[in-house]
Design a protein around this motif. Structure first.
Motif, short mmCIF file in Angstrom:
data_model
loop_
_atom_site.label_atom_id
_atom_site.label_comp_id
_atom_site.label_asym_id
_atom_site.label_seq_id
_atom_site.Cartn_x
_atom_site.Cartn_y
_atom_site.Cartn_z
N ALA A 64 5.59 9.48 1.99
CA ALA A 64 6.06 9.48 3.37
C ALA A 64 7.50 8.98 3.38
CB ALA A 64 5.16 8.60 4.23
N GLU A 65 8.06 8.78 4.55
CA GLU A 65 9.45 8.31 4.65
C GLU A 65 9.63 6.90 4.11
OE1 GLU A 65 11.22 8.69 8.50
OE2 GLU A 65 10.33 10.67 8.80
N THR A 66 8.64 6.04 4.31
CA THR A 66 8.82 4.62 3.98
C THR A 66 7.87 4.09 2.92
OG1 THR A 66 7.37 4.02 5.80
CG2 THR A 66 9.74 4.09 6.27
N PHE A 67 6.93 4.91 2.45
CA PHE A 67 5.98 4.46 1.44
C PHE A 67 5.42 5.66 0.70
CE2 PHE A 67 3.36 5.59 4.99
CZ PHE A 67 2.19 6.08 4.43
N LYS A 68 4.71 5.37 -0.39
CA LYS A 68 3.97 6.43 -1.07
C LYS A 68 2.60 5.91 -1.47
CE LYS A 68 5.64 5.77 -5.79
NZ LYS A 68 6.36 6.35 -6.92
N MET A 69 1.68 6.85 -1.58
CA MET A 69 0.33 6.55 -2.03
C MET A 69 0.14 7.25 -3.36
SD MET A 69 -1.65 7.27 1.56
CE MET A 69 -3.11 6.30 1.31
N THR A 70 -0.20 6.48 -4.38
CA THR A 70 -0.46 7.03 -5.70
C THR A 70 -1.96 6.96 -5.90
OG1 THR A 70 1.69 6.23 -6.44
CG2 THR A 70 0.14 6.91 -8.14
N ILE A 71 -2.55 8.08 -6.32
CA ILE A 71 -4.01 8.20 -6.40
C ILE A 71 -4.43 8.42 -7.85
CG2 ILE A 71 -6.02 9.49 -5.59
CD1 ILE A 71 -4.07 10.45 -3.26
N GLY A 77 -15.52 10.17 -9.95
CA GLY A 77 -15.18 10.51 -8.58
C GLY A 77 -14.64 9.35 -7.77
N THR A 78 -14.58 8.17 -8.34
CA THR A 78 -14.00 7.01 -7.66
C THR A 78 -12.50 7.18 -7.62
OG1 THR A 78 -15.80 5.61 -8.42
CG2 THR A 78 -13.81 4.49 -7.67
N LYS A 79 -11.90 6.88 -6.46
CA LYS A 79 -10.44 6.99 -6.31
C LYS A 79 -9.84 5.60 -6.16
CE LYS A 79 -10.85 11.29 -3.79
NZ LYS A 79 -12.32 11.23 -3.82
N PHE A 80 -8.77 5.37 -6.88
CA PHE A 80 -8.00 4.14 -6.76
C PHE A 80 -6.67 4.55 -6.13
CE2 PHE A 80 -11.04 3.38 -10.03
CZ PHE A 80 -11.42 2.07 -9.85
N VAL A 81 -6.32 3.92 -5.01
CA VAL A 81 -5.13 4.29 -4.26
C VAL A 81 -4.23 3.07 -4.17
CG1 VAL A 81 -4.24 5.20 -2.09
CG2 VAL A 81 -6.50 5.92 -2.91
N GLU A 88 8.91 2.39 -6.16
CA GLU A 88 8.08 1.66 -7.13
C GLU A 88 7.83 2.53 -8.36
OE1 GLU A 88 6.37 -1.02 -9.15
OE2 GLU A 88 6.90 -1.60 -7.12
N PRO A 89 8.35 2.11 -9.53
CA PRO A 89 8.22 2.94 -10.73
C PRO A 89 6.92 2.74 -11.51
CG PRO A 89 9.60 1.05 -11.21
CD PRO A 89 9.23 0.96 -9.75
N SER A 90 6.21 1.67 -11.25
CA SER A 90 5.07 1.32 -12.10
C SER A 90 3.71 1.62 -11.49
CB SER A 90 5.16 -0.16 -12.46
OG SER A 90 5.02 -0.95 -11.29
N ALA A 91 3.65 2.44 -10.45
CA ALA A 91 2.39 2.67 -9.74
C ALA A 91 1.30 3.21 -10.67
CB ALA A 91 2.60 3.60 -8.56
N ASN A 92 1.61 4.18 -11.50
CA ASN A 92 0.59 4.75 -12.39
C ASN A 92 0.09 3.72 -13.40
OD1 ASN A 92 0.39 7.38 -11.32
ND2 ASN A 92 2.30 7.95 -12.32
N THR A 93 0.99 2.93 -13.94
CA THR A 93 0.61 1.89 -14.90
C THR A 93 -0.28 0.84 -14.23
OG1 THR A 93 2.69 2.24 -16.07
CG2 THR A 93 1.52 0.19 -16.53
N VAL A 94 0.09 0.42 -13.03
CA VAL A 94 -0.71 -0.57 -12.30
C VAL A 94 -2.09 0.00 -12.01
CG1 VAL A 94 -0.91 -1.87 -10.14
CG2 VAL A 94 1.28 -1.77 -11.34
#
Length: 136
Positions: A64-71, A77-81, A88-94
């Motif tokens: 979005a304009e001010t944030f992102k959601m990394t899934i 089938g469990t989703k971590f968001v 933020e460069p480390s979302a996938n690692t986190v």
């Protein structure tokens, strides 16, 4: 760069864990969080069917304009968001580390019922060590 929040959504689309980590997210009620998680589950299902080339596992990032959601979608089938700032460069690692904490602290807990809300102190402790104390 900031991590604002973490959601864990079960395979049926139910929100089983939600935690805020920084100021900036709108203050939502528990019911509003449940509705948003269910909506994201539906969007993810739709995006998995839209691929023009072969099969897809659905959306991985919604920006979005001010944030992102990394899934992160797991094999079960469990989703971590992870809700973060756009830069933020480390979302996938986190997310990968959150998934490891979930596997170790939640799924190995004999008192946890799968697909139910996560109320495991060990998971909270590991998330706090990984991301921070947060605001619940």
């Amino acid at each position: 760069m900031a991590i604002f929040g973490l959601w864990v959504i079960n395979k049926a689309g139910g929100l089983v864990y939600q935690r805020n980590f920084a100021e900036g997210l709108a203050q939502l009620t528990s019911n509003e969080h449940l509705v948003l998680a269910g909506t994201l589950h539906g969007i993810h299902a739709i995006t998995s069917r839209l691929s023009p080339i072969g099969s897809s596992s659905g959306a991985h990032v919604i920006e979005a304009e001010t944030f992102k959601m990394t899934i992160l979608l797991t094999a079960t089938g469990t989703k971590f968001v992870l809700i973060t700032s756009i830069a933020e460069p480390s979302a996938n690692t986190v997310l990968q580390k959150v998934y490891e904490a979930y596997a170790d602290a939640v799924m190995k807990n004999p008192f946890h019922t799968p697909e139910m809300p996560i109320r495991t102190e060990g998971f909270d402790t590991r998330i706090t060590a990984l991301i921070g104390s947060g605001h619940t």
